[in-house]
Design a protein around this motif. Structure first.
Motif, PDB file in Angstrom:
ATOM      1  N   SER A 118     -42.891   0.143   7.994  1.00 22.97           N
ATOM      2  CA  SER A 118     -43.512   0.908   9.064  1.00 22.97           C
ATOM      3  C   SER A 118     -43.828   2.309   8.585  1.00 22.97           C
ATOM      4  O   SER A 118     -43.071   2.904   7.803  1.00 22.97           O
ATOM      5  N   VAL A 119     -44.917   2.867   9.071  1.00 23.31           N
ATOM      6  CA  VAL A 119     -45.261   4.246   8.763  1.00 23.31           C
ATOM      7  C   VAL A 119     -44.209   5.214   9.276  1.00 23.31           C
ATOM      8  O   VAL A 119     -44.077   6.335   8.770  1.00 23.31           O
ATOM      9  N   PHE A 120     -43.407   4.789  10.242  1.00 23.43           N
ATOM     10  CA  PHE A 120     -42.383   5.666  10.810  1.00 23.43           C
ATOM     11  C   PHE A 120     -41.074   5.625  10.020  1.00 23.43           C
ATOM     12  O   PHE A 120     -40.147   6.377  10.318  1.00 23.43           O
ATOM     13  N   ASP A 121     -41.008   4.743   9.019  1.00 28.19           N
ATOM     14  CA  ASP A 121     -39.872   4.733   8.098  1.00 28.19           C
ATOM     15  C   ASP A 121     -40.172   5.641   6.909  1.00 28.19           C
ATOM     16  O   ASP A 121     -41.298   6.099   6.719  1.00 28.19           O
ATOM     17  N   ARG A 122     -39.152   5.892   6.100  1.00 34.06           N
ATOM     18  CA  ARG A 122     -39.342   6.712   4.916  1.00 34.06           C
ATOM     19  C   ARG A 122     -40.344   6.051   3.982  1.00 34.06           C
ATOM     20  O   ARG A 122     -40.262   4.849   3.720  1.00 34.06           O
ATOM     21  N   ILE A 176     -51.461   2.402  16.370  1.00 39.96           N
ATOM     22  CA  ILE A 176     -50.121   1.954  15.970  1.00 39.96           C
ATOM     23  C   ILE A 176     -49.052   2.649  16.808  1.00 39.96           C
ATOM     24  O   ILE A 176     -49.014   3.873  16.894  1.00 39.96           O
ATOM     25  N   GLY A 177     -48.192   1.857  17.408  1.00 35.39           N
ATOM     26  CA  GLY A 177     -47.070   2.392  18.178  1.00 35.39           C
ATOM     27  C   GLY A 177     -47.407   2.784  19.598  1.00 35.39           C
ATOM     28  O   GLY A 177     -46.512   3.147  20.370  1.00 35.39           O
ATOM     29  N   GLY A 178     -48.696   2.751  19.960  1.00 40.52           N
ATOM     30  CA  GLY A 178     -49.090   3.044  21.336  1.00 40.52           C
ATOM     31  C   GLY A 178     -49.073   4.510  21.707  1.00 40.52           C
ATOM     32  O   GLY A 178     -49.233   4.852  22.877  1.00 40.52           O
ATOM     33  N   ALA A 179     -48.900   5.405  20.729  1.00 44.03           N
ATOM     34  CA  ALA A 179     -48.823   6.848  21.004  1.00 44.03           C
ATOM     35  C   ALA A 179     -49.506   7.590  19.860  1.00 44.03           C
ATOM     36  O   ALA A 179     -48.839   7.963  18.879  1.00 44.03           O
ATOM     37  N   PRO A 180     -50.822   7.819  19.929  1.00 41.92           N
ATOM     38  CA  PRO A 180     -51.535   8.470  18.827  1.00 41.92           C
ATOM     39  C   PRO A 180     -50.962   9.827  18.443  1.00 41.92           C
ATOM     40  O   PRO A 180     -50.937  10.177  17.258  1.00 41.92           O
ATOM     41  N   GLU A 181     -50.481  10.594  19.415  1.00 42.61           N
ATOM     42  CA  GLU A 181     -49.922  11.907  19.090  1.00 42.61           C
ATOM     43  C   GLU A 181     -48.704  11.772  18.164  1.00 42.61           C
ATOM     44  O   GLU A 181     -48.541  12.540  17.211  1.00 42.61           O
ATOM     45  N   ARG A 182     -47.856  10.804  18.459  1.00 39.47           N
ATOM     46  CA  ARG A 182     -46.680  10.584  17.607  1.00 39.47           C
ATOM     47  C   ARG A 182     -47.100  10.165  16.204  1.00 39.47           C
ATOM     48  O   ARG A 182     -46.530  10.631  15.197  1.00 39.47           O
ATOM     49  N   LEU A 191     -49.993  10.782  14.661  1.00 39.25           N
ATOM     50  CA  LEU A 191     -50.623  11.909  13.972  1.00 39.25           C
ATOM     51  C   LEU A 191     -49.582  12.916  13.495  1.00 39.25           C
ATOM     52  O   LEU A 191     -49.681  13.460  12.387  1.00 39.25           O
ATOM     53  N   ALA A 192     -48.584  13.172  14.330  1.00 34.28           N
ATOM     54  CA  ALA A 192     -47.522  14.094  13.924  1.00 34.28           C
ATOM     55  C   ALA A 192     -46.750  13.535  12.738  1.00 34.28           C
ATOM     56  O   ALA A 192     -46.366  14.279  11.813  1.00 34.28           O
ATOM     57  N   ALA A 230     -58.722  15.520  21.479  1.00 32.38           N
ATOM     58  CA  ALA A 230     -57.728  16.086  22.395  1.00 32.38           C
ATOM     59  C   ALA A 230     -56.312  15.879  21.878  1.00 32.38           C
ATOM     60  O   ALA A 230     -55.433  16.706  22.119  1.00 32.38           O
ATOM     61  N   ALA A 231     -56.095  14.782  21.155  1.00 34.12           N
ATOM     62  CA  ALA A 231     -54.745  14.454  20.683  1.00 34.12           C
ATOM     63  C   ALA A 231     -54.315  15.298  19.497  1.00 34.12           C
ATOM     64  O   ALA A 231     -53.121  15.522  19.297  1.00 34.12           O
ATOM     65  N   VAL A 232     -55.268  15.784  18.686  1.00 31.52           N
ATOM     66  CA  VAL A 232     -54.872  16.413  17.425  1.00 31.52           C
ATOM     67  C   VAL A 232     -54.260  17.797  17.615  1.00 31.52           C
ATOM     68  O   VAL A 232     -53.499  18.266  16.764  1.00 31.52           O
ATOM     69  N   GLY A 233     -54.560  18.434  18.738  1.00 35.26           N
ATOM     70  CA  GLY A 233     -54.183  19.833  18.892  1.00 35.26           C
ATOM     71  C   GLY A 233     -52.709  20.116  18.755  1.00 35.26           C
ATOM     72  O   GLY A 233     -52.321  21.154  18.216  1.00 35.26           O
ATOM     73  N   SER A 234     -51.856  19.217  19.219  1.00 28.37           N
ATOM     74  CA  SER A 234     -50.411  19.446  19.194  1.00 28.37           C
ATOM     75  C   SER A 234     -49.721  18.750  18.034  1.00 28.37           C
ATOM     76  O   SER A 234     -48.497  18.675  17.999  1.00 28.37           O
ATOM     77  N   THR A 235     -50.495  18.254  17.064  1.00 25.55           N
ATOM     78  CA  THR A 235     -49.908  17.405  16.027  1.00 25.55           C
ATOM     79  C   THR A 235     -50.042  17.967  14.616  1.00 25.55           C
ATOM     80  O   THR A 235     -49.708  17.284  13.660  1.00 25.55           O
ATOM     81  N   GLY A 236     -50.539  19.181  14.465  1.00 25.50           N
ATOM     82  CA  GLY A 236     -50.666  19.775  13.147  1.00 25.50           C
ATOM     83  C   GLY A 236     -51.970  19.500  12.444  1.00 25.50           C
ATOM     84  O   GLY A 236     -52.118  19.816  11.261  1.00 25.50           O
TER      85      GLY A 236
END
Length: 225
Positions: A111-115, A134-140, A142-143, A195-201
């Motif tokens: 998973s991309v959320f693993d190391r 992926i994961g149902g939360a684009p902001e997560r 992208l972060a 709209a999603a990218v603003g809070s994700t770096g």
């Protein structure tokens, strides 16, 4: 689509789910079935073919080392390797990883959320074929990729071809009524992505279209272009 999630991977390993069958044959039909009854076609034949003109518009923008998130059957990773890039695909689906390796690409079942290998040092990451969902939360997502890509790196994202912003539970189904376990997914068009990218770096550096497909190039906020 390839990064469907851990529940989907476990179901595939147990039952040979519709996505596994489609990867094996390179053919559909294959769909996302939504909780509200909608059925969204998945382009398995395109994913299993060589890169098309829209894919090449992304490939030309890849710089240096490249991480393909949700690599699926590996057409992008294999093409990048042929261009001399050090490229790695990651996918939660073992059949996708096997097919990527058979095509001549490097791939890791994770998973991309693993190391991940090389965290914080990838020059480019790509999210194609709906994998911004992926994961149902684009902001997560992208972060997370802001942690994986180098500070001056690039993220190339394919957005939905329509003005949509949806978070939902879906199944992968075939034309015979066989369906995978449910997993979380999202669909975002270019406006919702911006709209999603603003809070994700990230910040949007470029957008473009090829046929019905839409793309954005993202840079780390404040990084020189």
């Amino acid at each position: 689509m390839a990064g469907a999630g851990a529940a989907h991977t476990a179901a595939a390993a147990r039952t040979g789910d519709p996505y596994s069958r489609a990867l094996g044959s390179g053919r559909g039909p294959l769909y996302l079935r939504c909780a509200d009854g909608r059925v969204l076609p998945l382009e398995i034949e395109r994913w299993c073919a060589l890169p098309d003109a829209a894919d090449h518009s992304v490939l030309r923008r890849c710089l240096g080392t490249v991480l393909d998130v949700g690599c699926g059957p590996g057409r992008i990773v294999a093409d990048l390797a042929g261009r001399g890039h050090r490229a790695l695909g990651v996918d939660v689906h073992p059949d996708a990883v096997r097919r990527t390796r058979a095509a001549g690409g490097r791939a890791l079942c994770r998973s991309v959320f693993d190391r991940l290998p090389g965290e914080g040092g990838w020059d480019t990451a790509v999210l194609l074929d709906g994998n911004i969902g992926i994961g149902g939360a684009p902001e997560r997502l992208l972060a997370r990729l802001a942690e994986v890509v180098a500070p001056r790196g690039l993220l190339l994202v394919e957005a939905a071809g329509e003005d949509v912003d949806e978070r939902m539970a879906v199944h992968v189904c075939d034309g015979r009524g066989r369906c995978s376990a449910p997993f979380l997914w999202a669909r975002v068009g270019l406006r919702a992505l911006a709209a999603a990218v603003g809070s994700t770096g990230w910040e949007v550096a470029e957008t473009w279209h090829r046929g019905s497909r839409c793309f954005a190039a993202l840079r780390r906020a404040g990084a020189a272009l």
